[in-house]
Design an enzyme around this catalytic site. Structure first.
Site, mmCIF file in Angstrom:
data_model
loop_
_atom_site.group_PDB
_atom_site.id
_atom_site.type_symbol
_atom_site.label_atom_id
_atom_site.label_comp_id
_atom_site.label_asym_id
_atom_site.label_seq_id
_atom_site.Cartn_x
_atom_site.Cartn_y
_atom_site.Cartn_z
ATOM 1 N N TYR A 1 40.168 58.091 17.137
ATOM 2 C CA TYR A 1 40.489 58.670 18.375
ATOM 3 C C TYR A 1 41.781 59.233 18.536
ATOM 4 O O TYR A 1 41.939 60.376 18.838
ATOM 5 C CB TYR A 1 40.126 57.751 19.484
ATOM 6 C CG TYR A 1 39.811 58.479 20.988
ATOM 7 C CD1 TYR A 1 39.823 59.745 21.001
ATOM 8 C CD2 TYR A 1 39.503 57.762 21.988
ATOM 9 C CE1 TYR A 1 39.459 60.424 22.128
ATOM 10 C CE2 TYR A 1 39.044 58.290 23.280
ATOM 11 C CZ TYR A 1 39.267 59.518 23.423
ATOM 12 O OH TYR A 1 38.826 60.502 24.546
ATOM 13 N N GLU B 1 43.965 67.891 17.795
ATOM 14 C CA GLU B 1 43.658 68.723 18.850
ATOM 15 C C GLU B 1 44.956 69.313 19.541
ATOM 16 O O GLU B 1 44.962 70.438 19.838
ATOM 17 C CB GLU B 1 42.564 68.249 19.591
ATOM 18 C CG GLU B 1 41.326 67.740 18.935
ATOM 19 C CD GLU B 1 40.375 66.965 19.983
ATOM 20 O OE1 GLU B 1 40.990 66.936 21.489
ATOM 21 O OE2 GLU B 1 39.473 66.253 19.550
#
Length: 244
Positions: free
Chosen positions: A166, A173
């Site tokens: 995660y 991102e």
């Protein structure tokens, strides 16, 4: 007179509770199994493509181009998950699922696809790798859960690997969006300036900045929610009924 009514009421509530506990019908279950098998296979194709490209080139730079098409196809295919929640065959929040799915679809199409200059960035490989491992585990988890035969290893991986994957994905991102900013500002990509007949303006550069800022409150909430879920699920290793 009141006793039978109370008994009937209790029976009715029990029936309703029993129905709520039941999963999707046979047809919906068969469809979901097929969907999750296809999605698992799709992300496996992406994983194999990454490995093969790396072995052929001897470098991890530019590996995105080797899996660009399947990545776009299968990540976009995740939009069906929102529909699954909306029609009720999957008991998950439409809003939460929609947010999670569309954020990835947005990054796939509105950032990585639209700003070609970022496609060779190492940050793209970072989030693609995190997504790939995550989705192989997640769709495998759903498939075996639907078949009522969930191996503990997959269950453990589902609630453990995210601890690293995660943050890894979020880092990739954010770095990718950050790398796209200069090109978006220079070209005016997707921006609408005044004057125009609609009297409307939109600055895509500012929009991307706001998206980056939104990660600050959202990431900790989702991450620590998963930490709590891990304690809840893996803390009851024998209770498979608590796993969705």
């Amino acid at each position: 007179m009141s006793a039978p009514v109370a008994g009937t009421s209790k029976a009715t509530h029990s029936d309703v509770a029993a129905k709520k506990k039941k999963g999707p019908g046979a047809l919906a279950t068969a469809y979901l199994v097929i969907y999750n098998v296809v999605m698992t296979a799709g992300w496996l194709v992406i994983a194999v493509g990454l490995v093969r490209a790396y072995l052929a080139r001897g470098s991890y730079h530019g590996l995105y181009y080797s899996i660009e098409k399947p990545l776009k196809f299968f990540q976009t295919g995740a939009i069906l998950e929102i529909l699954h929640c909306a029609v009720g065959i999957v008991p998950s929040s439409v809003v939460l699922t929609g947010f999670q799915v569309m954020s990835r679809v947005f990054l796939t199409w509105a950032v990585t696809h639209s700003v070609r200059e970022v496609q060779s960035e190492d940050s793209v490989l970072l989030f693609v790798t995190a997504w790939t491992v995550t989705e192989i585990i997640r769709y495998s988890f759903y498939t075996f859960s639907l078949l009522n035969h969930l191996p503990y290893l997959i269950k453990w991986a589902r609630y453990t690997f995210f601890i690293v994957l995660y943050p890894m994905g979020v880092t990739g991102e954010l770095l990718t969006i950050y790398a796209a900013l200069p090109y978006v500002q220079k070209t005016g990509l997707y921006s609408v300036t005044l004057p125009n007949k609609y009297n409307f303006s939109f600055d895509y550069y500012t929009f991307l900045m706001l998206i980056m800022i939104s990660y600050i409150p959202l990431f900790p909430q989702l991450y620590f929610h998963m930490i709590r879920q891990r304690k809840k699920v893996l803390g009851h290793a024998g209770d498979y009924s608590k796993v969705e």
